[in-house]
Design a protein around this motif. Structure first.
Motif, short mmCIF file in Angstrom:
data_model
loop_
_atom_site.label_atom_id
_atom_site.label_comp_id
_atom_site.label_asym_id
_atom_site.label_seq_id
_atom_site.Cartn_x
_atom_site.Cartn_y
_atom_site.Cartn_z
N GLY A 58 34.92 41.20 47.71
CA GLY A 58 36.03 40.26 47.94
C GLY A 58 36.19 39.20 46.88
O GLY A 58 36.76 38.14 47.14
N ASP A 59 35.70 39.46 45.67
CA ASP A 59 35.81 38.47 44.58
C ASP A 59 37.24 38.49 44.03
O ASP A 59 37.59 39.28 43.15
CB ASP A 59 34.80 38.78 43.48
CG ASP A 59 34.64 37.64 42.48
OD1 ASP A 59 35.66 36.98 42.16
OD2 ASP A 59 33.52 37.40 42.02
N ALA A 60 38.07 37.57 44.55
CA ALA A 60 39.50 37.58 44.21
C ALA A 60 39.75 37.27 42.73
O ALA A 60 40.74 37.74 42.15
CB ALA A 60 40.24 36.57 45.09
N VAL A 61 38.87 36.51 42.10
CA VAL A 61 39.06 36.21 40.67
C VAL A 61 38.85 37.47 39.84
O VAL A 61 39.71 37.84 39.02
CB VAL A 61 38.12 35.08 40.19
CG1 VAL A 61 38.17 34.94 38.67
CG2 VAL A 61 38.49 33.76 40.86
N TYR A 62 37.75 38.15 40.07
CA TYR A 62 37.51 39.39 39.31
C TYR A 62 38.62 40.42 39.57
O TYR A 62 39.07 41.11 38.65
CB TYR A 62 36.15 39.99 39.68
CG TYR A 62 34.95 39.32 39.06
CD1 TYR A 62 35.10 38.33 38.08
CD2 TYR A 62 33.66 39.67 39.44
CE1 TYR A 62 33.99 37.72 37.52
CE2 TYR A 62 32.54 39.06 38.87
CZ TYR A 62 32.71 38.09 37.92
OH TYR A 62 31.61 37.50 37.36
N HIS A 63 39.07 40.51 40.82
CA HIS A 63 40.13 41.49 41.13
C HIS A 63 41.41 41.17 40.38
O HIS A 63 42.07 42.07 39.84
CB HIS A 63 40.41 41.51 42.64
CG HIS A 63 39.25 41.98 43.46
ND1 HIS A 63 39.25 42.01 44.83
CD2 HIS A 63 38.02 42.45 43.07
CE1 HIS A 63 38.08 42.47 45.26
NE2 HIS A 63 37.32 42.75 44.22
N ALA A 64 41.78 39.90 40.32
CA ALA A 64 43.02 39.52 39.63
C ALA A 64 42.88 39.68 38.12
O ALA A 64 43.84 40.07 37.43
CB ALA A 64 43.41 38.09 40.00
N VAL A 65 41.69 39.40 37.58
CA VAL A 65 41.47 39.61 36.14
C VAL A 65 41.60 41.10 35.81
O VAL A 65 42.26 41.49 34.84
CB VAL A 65 40.08 39.08 35.70
CG1 VAL A 65 39.76 39.52 34.27
CG2 VAL A 65 40.03 37.55 35.79
N VAL A 66 40.99 41.93 36.64
CA VAL A 66 41.06 43.39 36.42
C VAL A 66 42.51 43.85 36.46
O VAL A 66 42.96 44.62 35.60
CB VAL A 66 40.21 44.14 37.48
CG1 VAL A 66 40.51 45.63 37.46
CG2 VAL A 66 38.73 43.89 37.23
N ASP A 67 43.28 43.35 37.44
CA ASP A 67 44.68 43.78 37.53
C ASP A 67 45.50 43.29 36.34
O ASP A 67 46.44 43.99 35.91
CB ASP A 67 45.29 43.31 38.84
CG ASP A 67 45.25 44.40 39.91
OD1 ASP A 67 44.88 45.55 39.58
OD2 ASP A 67 45.61 44.11 41.06
N ALA A 68 45.19 42.12 35.82
CA ALA A 68 45.92 41.64 34.63
C ALA A 68 45.63 42.55 33.44
O ALA A 68 46.54 42.90 32.68
CB ALA A 68 45.51 40.20 34.32
N LEU A 69 44.38 42.94 33.28
CA LEU A 69 44.01 43.80 32.14
C LEU A 69 44.60 45.20 32.30
O LEU A 69 45.16 45.76 31.35
CB LEU A 69 42.48 43.88 32.01
CG LEU A 69 41.79 42.54 31.68
CD1 LEU A 69 40.28 42.70 31.73
CD2 LEU A 69 42.22 42.04 30.31
N LEU A 70 44.49 45.76 33.52
CA LEU A 70 45.06 47.09 33.75
C LEU A 70 46.57 47.06 33.60
O LEU A 70 47.18 47.98 33.05
CB LEU A 70 44.66 47.61 35.14
CG LEU A 70 43.16 47.83 35.38
CD1 LEU A 70 42.92 48.31 36.82
CD2 LEU A 70 42.57 48.82 34.38
N GLY A 71 47.19 45.97 34.09
CA GLY A 71 48.63 45.82 33.97
C GLY A 71 49.09 45.76 32.52
O GLY A 71 50.09 46.37 32.14
N ALA A 72 48.33 45.03 31.70
CA ALA A 72 48.68 44.93 30.28
C ALA A 72 48.62 46.29 29.60
O ALA A 72 49.38 46.57 28.68
CB ALA A 72 47.74 43.94 29.59
N LEU A 73 47.73 47.14 30.09
CA LEU A 73 47.59 48.49 29.51
C LEU A 73 48.58 49.48 30.12
O LEU A 73 48.65 50.64 29.68
CB LEU A 73 46.16 49.01 29.73
CG LEU A 73 45.04 48.24 29.01
CD1 LEU A 73 43.68 48.71 29.51
CD2 LEU A 73 45.15 48.42 27.50
N GLY A 74 49.31 49.03 31.15
CA GLY A 74 50.26 49.93 31.81
C GLY A 74 49.56 50.95 32.69
O GLY A 74 50.06 52.06 32.90
#
Ligand code: MG
Length: 180
Positions: A58-74
């Protein structure tokens, strides 16, 4: 003038990619009163009467960081890459997802320019832990700490976040293609 004029200019532009990540977790007391896990944000454990409900840790910070990186890569988001229907991810330390996102950035020939994190929760106060949170993010992604920024805000006591029933995180990440 229309957009077509810009097509010929694109080779002159730096190969930058931006991504946005968002996450929210409901906060509940620990069992048996609720389903809250220990309150962990960016790998730092907070002493708090409630904690996030979530399939992994449930680490919301790590989850949002991961989604930002994956999102940037499409790429597909964290929920698609690591579905909560898979028992394998139950209680998973989210540092693992960060390592996977780091590997994806490298595999796509990009580096992280910077990451800006905004955590919104009424309690606990993040300021005493900010330096450790930034260090954890930077270390897991293999980047300097000066490339990571983290801000804590409250929700002014209104709505679920302001009433302490949820924690919310927004992240913006900028990537650049590595030359050569
Ligand atoms: Mg999450």
């Amino acid at each position: 003038m229309d957009g077509r004029q810009w097509v010929g200019m694109s080779p002159l532009l730096p190969a930058l990619r931006i991504g946005h990540g968002y996450d929210l977790h409901r906060l509940e007391p620990a069992p048996p009163a609720g389903n809250g896990r220990p309150f962990v944000l960016a790998g730092v454990r907070f002493d708090h009467p409630t904690g996030p409900v979530g399939h992994s840790d449930g680490d919301a910070v790590y989850h949002a960081v991961v989604d930002a990186l994956l999102g940037a890569l499409g790429l597909p988001d964290i929920g698609q890459a690591f579905p909560d229907t898979d028992a394998k991810w139950d209680g998973q330390d989210s540092a693992y997802f960060m390592e996977q996102a780091r590997a994806a950035v490298a595999a796509h020939g990009h580096g992280i320019v910077n990451i800006d994190v905004t955590v919104i929760c009424e309690r606990p106060k993040l300021s005493p832990a900010k330096t450790r949170m930034i260090a954890n993010i930077a270390d897991l992604l293999g980047i300097g700490r000066e490339r990571v920024n983290l801000k804590g805000k409250t929700h002014e006591k209104v709505d679920a976040v302001g009433e302490g029933r949820a924690v919310e995180v927004h992240v913006v990440a900028l990537l650049a293609a590595l030359g050569g």
